[in-house]
Design an enzyme around this catalytic site. Structure first.
Site, short mmCIF file in Angstrom:
data_model
loop_
_atom_site.label_atom_id
_atom_site.label_comp_id
_atom_site.label_asym_id
_atom_site.label_seq_id
_atom_site.Cartn_x
_atom_site.Cartn_y
_atom_site.Cartn_z
N ASP A 13 -2.34 0.33 5.30
CA ASP A 13 -2.25 1.05 4.02
C ASP A 13 -3.41 2.01 3.80
OD1 ASP A 13 0.02 -0.61 3.39
OD2 ASP A 13 -1.44 -2.19 3.01
N LYS A 16 -2.17 6.71 6.06
CA LYS A 16 -1.93 7.43 7.32
C LYS A 16 -0.83 8.47 7.14
CE LYS A 16 -1.01 3.42 9.36
NZ LYS A 16 -1.51 2.37 8.49
N GLY A 40 4.87 0.43 5.58
CA GLY A 40 5.42 1.09 4.39
C GLY A 40 4.73 2.42 4.19
N HIS A 41 5.53 3.48 4.13
CA HIS A 41 4.90 4.73 3.78
C HIS A 41 5.78 5.52 2.84
CE1 HIS A 41 5.86 4.68 8.21
NE2 HIS A 41 6.91 5.28 7.70
N GLN A 228 0.76 -0.45 10.57
CA GLN A 228 -0.26 -1.45 10.21
C GLN A 228 -1.66 -0.90 10.54
OE1 GLN A 228 2.56 -3.02 12.23
NE2 GLN A 228 3.47 -2.87 10.22
P1 IMP Z 1 4.02 -9.43 9.31
O1 IMP Z 1 3.71 -8.13 9.99
O2 IMP Z 1 5.13 -9.31 8.31
O3 IMP Z 1 4.22 -10.55 10.27
O4 IMP Z 1 2.73 -9.84 8.45
C1 IMP Z 1 1.48 -10.20 9.05
C2 IMP Z 1 0.32 -9.69 8.22
O5 IMP Z 1 0.25 -8.28 8.33
C3 IMP Z 1 0.42 -9.99 6.72
O6 IMP Z 1 -0.88 -10.20 6.22
C4 IMP Z 1 0.99 -8.72 6.15
O7 IMP Z 1 0.67 -8.55 4.79
C5 IMP Z 1 0.28 -7.69 7.02
N1 IMP Z 1 1.01 -6.42 7.16
C6 IMP Z 1 2.12 -6.17 7.88
N2 IMP Z 1 2.46 -4.89 7.79
C7 IMP Z 1 1.54 -4.29 7.01
C8 IMP Z 1 1.34 -2.94 6.58
O8 IMP Z 1 2.07 -2.01 6.92
N3 IMP Z 1 0.27 -2.74 5.76
C9 IMP Z 1 -0.58 -3.73 5.40
N4 IMP Z 1 -0.44 -4.99 5.79
C10 IMP Z 1 0.61 -5.27 6.59
#
Ligand code: IMP
Length: 431
Positions: A13, A16, A40-41, A228
Site C-alpha cells: 500500500d 505504487k 489493491g490499487h 504487496q
Molecule cells: P494474503 O496475501 O491474503 O495471504 O495475506 C498475507 C498478509 O499480507 C496479510 O497481512 C495481508 O494483510 C497482507 N497483504 C496481502 N496483500 C496485501 C497488499 O496488497 N497490501 C498490503 N498488505 C497485503
C-alpha cells in the site's frame, strides 16, 4: 529494451499505482508477476474510480499490453469482474490483456481452507481471505493444483476435480476444529462452474513467457508491477507474517519467465511513514489511541485496506526496514509518497536503530520473532504546519519538509526521485 520494476519497500500500500500511472506511457507492456486479488490499487479513468486487485494498474492505458504472469494466482470471477467493470467504462481489453496458461487457479475450497485456518487459534496471520496462501500451497505441493491451461481441457478438468474435491472436503472437515462449520464442495458442480469460466477466459490465455521474450527481442519496453510490499515477500519478509509469493523483484524471473538481466531500473516506493495490514511485528507502530498520531495518520492518509476495508496499522518511517528492502530489491532510487499526510504534526520521528534486549542493532532483522522484541531508536525532526498539496518543486516545500525528505533519502542510502504530495497526477514533485 528497458525493463523497469516498481516495487513497494514496506508492507504494501505504498501508492505504487500512482508511480505506475506517472510513468506508464513509457512502456509497451505491463506485467504482474506475483500475488493475486489480494493486492489493491485504485485507478481513476476519466473521473471514474476503479478498484483493481488482479489486473495490472497499467491496463487503463490503451496503447499498453497487459500480462498476468505465471507467478500469479487467479480467481476467475474476480478476473471477469475487473474486465467487465473496465469494459463498461469503455476500456476494451481484448487482444491486449494476456493471462499465463501456467498461472494457478483459485477455487472456493482455497478460500474455505483459509477461512478455517484464520478462525483457528494457532493459524492466524490476518490474511485477505482471497484464497491466496492455500492456492500457492497447492502449487508448491504439486498434487492438488490446477493451472489456467488445464481449465481449457474439459475432460481433464472434470477428472482432476473429481480427485481433488473429495480430498479438500475431508481436509476442510478435519480442519474445522469445532469452532467453524466447514463448507463442502461438489466436484461436478464445481467443474461445470469453472468450465463456464474457461470459455470466457480462453481468448486471454497464452504462453506469456514466450510473449514477453518476443516482446524483448522486438525492443519493447516492459514495466513490472510488484504486488504487496517487500516486507511481505515469502522469503525475505517478516516471515511468517508475509504473503505467499515473491513480491521482491527477485520474483520477476520465476513469475514471468523473463530473466532478471532485462530489468534495468528498479523504483522503490515508500510512504513518508509506515503502514501495515494484518498481523505481525511493526516496531514503529503508533498505537497511541483515538487522539494519537497513529489515528491521525490513518484518517488523513485514508489508511483503510482497498481489498478488505480493514483499518491499517500506522507508524513512523522505519529507515532500518527500508534500507534492508532497498538492498534486497536492488532499488536504484526511491519515491516518497503521501508526504502531505504528515503536515501539521509538531514533530516527526525516523527510526534509525533498534534496541534488542538492551543492545543497539543497526541492521534490520526479518525474523518476526526477533523483530517483535526490537524497540525503535528514533531521530526527531521538526514538523511543518503549511499545506504542501500544491507544491510542485522541492523549493515549494517548507524547509522542514525538505529536510525530512533529504534525511529519508540519506538514511536509506538512495536518491529520492519523486515526492508525492497528494493523490492527483499533478501533485507530484519530480526531483
Ligand atoms: P494474503 O496475501 O491474503 O495471504 O495475506 C498475507 C498478509 O499480507 C496479510 O497481512 C495481508 O494483510 C497482507 N497483504 C496481502 N496483500 C496485501 C497488499 O496488497 N497490501 C498490503 N498488505 C497485503
Amino acid at each position: 529494451m528497458a525493463g523497469t520494476c516498481v516495487v513497494g519497500l514496506q508492507w504494501g500500500d505504498e501508492a505504487k499505482g500512482k508511480i505506475v500511472d506517472l510513468i506508464g506511457d513509457q512502456f509497451d507492456f505491463v506485467v504482474r508477476y506475483n500475488g493475486g486479488a489480494n493486492a489493491g490499487h485504485t485507478v481513476v479513468v476519466d473521473g471514474k474510480t476503479f478498484k483493481l486487485s488482479l489486473l495490472p494498474t497499467g491496463v487503463i492505458r490503451p496503447a499498453t499490453t497487459s500480462v498476468i504472469g505465471n507467478g500469479v494466482v487467479v480467481y476467475p470471477p474476480r478476473f471477469f469482474e475487473e474486465v467487465d467493470s473496465l469494459a463498461r467504462a469503455g476500456v476494451d481489453l481484448s487482444k491486449r490483456l494476456f493471462l499465463s496458461d501456467h498461472a494457478h487457479v483459485i477455487f472456493p475450497y482455497h478460500m474455505e481452507e483459509e477461512r478455517l485456518a484464520e478462525s483457528s487459534t494457532e493459524g492466524k496471520i490476518g490474511t485477505t481471505g482471497r484464497g491466496i496462501g492455500p492456492c500457492y500451497q497447492d502449487k508448491v505441493g504439486r498434487r492438488f493444483a490446477i493451472r489456467v491451461g488445464e481449465l481449457l481441457r474439459p475432460d481433464h478438468l472434470r477428472e482432476r476435480l473429481a480427485q481433488i474435491v473429495p480430498f479438500k472436503n475431508r481436509l476442510c472437515t478435519a480442519f474445522a476444529d469445532g469452532n467453524a462449520t466447514p463448507k463442502v464442495f461438489e466436484p461436478t458442480a464445481l467443474a461445470d462452474e469453472y468450465l463456464g469460466y474457461a470459455e470466457r477466459i480462453r481468448p486471454y490465455v497464452t504462453d506469456t513467457s514466450r510473449l514477453l521474450h518476443e516482446a524483448v527481442k522486438a525492443g519493447k519496453r516492459v514495466l513490472f508491477e510488484a504486488a504487496q510490499g517487500s516486507l511481505l515477500d515469502v522469503d525475505h519478509g517478516t516471515y511468517p507474517y508475509v504473503t505467499s509469493s515473491s513480491s521482491l523483484p527477485s520474483g520477476i524471473w520465476s513469475g514471468s519467465g523473463l530473466p532478471a538481466k532485462n530489468v534495468k531500473r528498479i523504483i522503490g516506493v515508500v510512504k513518508a511513514y509506515t503502514s501495515r495490514v494484518g498481523r505481525g511485528p511493526f516496531p514503529t507502530e503508533l498505537d497511541d489511541g483515538i487522539d494519537g498520531y497513529g489515528e491521525r495518520i490513518r484518517k488523513v492518509g485514508r489508511e483503510y485496506g482497498t481489498v478488505t476495508g480493514r483499518p491499517r496499522r500506522t507508524g513512523w518511517f522505519d529507515a532500518m526496514a527500508v534500507r534492508y528492502t532497498a538492498a534486497l530489491s536492488g532499488a536504484d532510487e526511491i519515491t516518497v509518497m503521501l508526504l502531505d499526510v504528515l503536515s501539521g504534526l509538531p514533530e516527526l520521528k525516523l527510526c534509525v536503530g533498534y534496541d534488542l534486549d538492551g543492545e543497539r542493532r543497526t541492521h534490520f532483522t526479518s525474523d518476526a520473532y526477533e523483530l517483535e522484541r526490537c524497540k525503535p531508536i528514533y531521530e526527531t525532526l521538526p514538523g511543518w504546519t503549511e499545506d504542501i498539496t500544491t507544491a510542485r518543486k522541492l523549493t515549494d516545500l517548507p524547509a522542514a519538509a525538505r529536510r525530512y525528505v533529504d534525511r529519508v533519502g540519506e538514511l536509506v542510502g538512495l536518491p529520492v526521485s519523486v515526492v508525492s504530495v497528494g493523490p492527483g497526477r499533478e501533485q507530484t514533485i519530480r526531483v
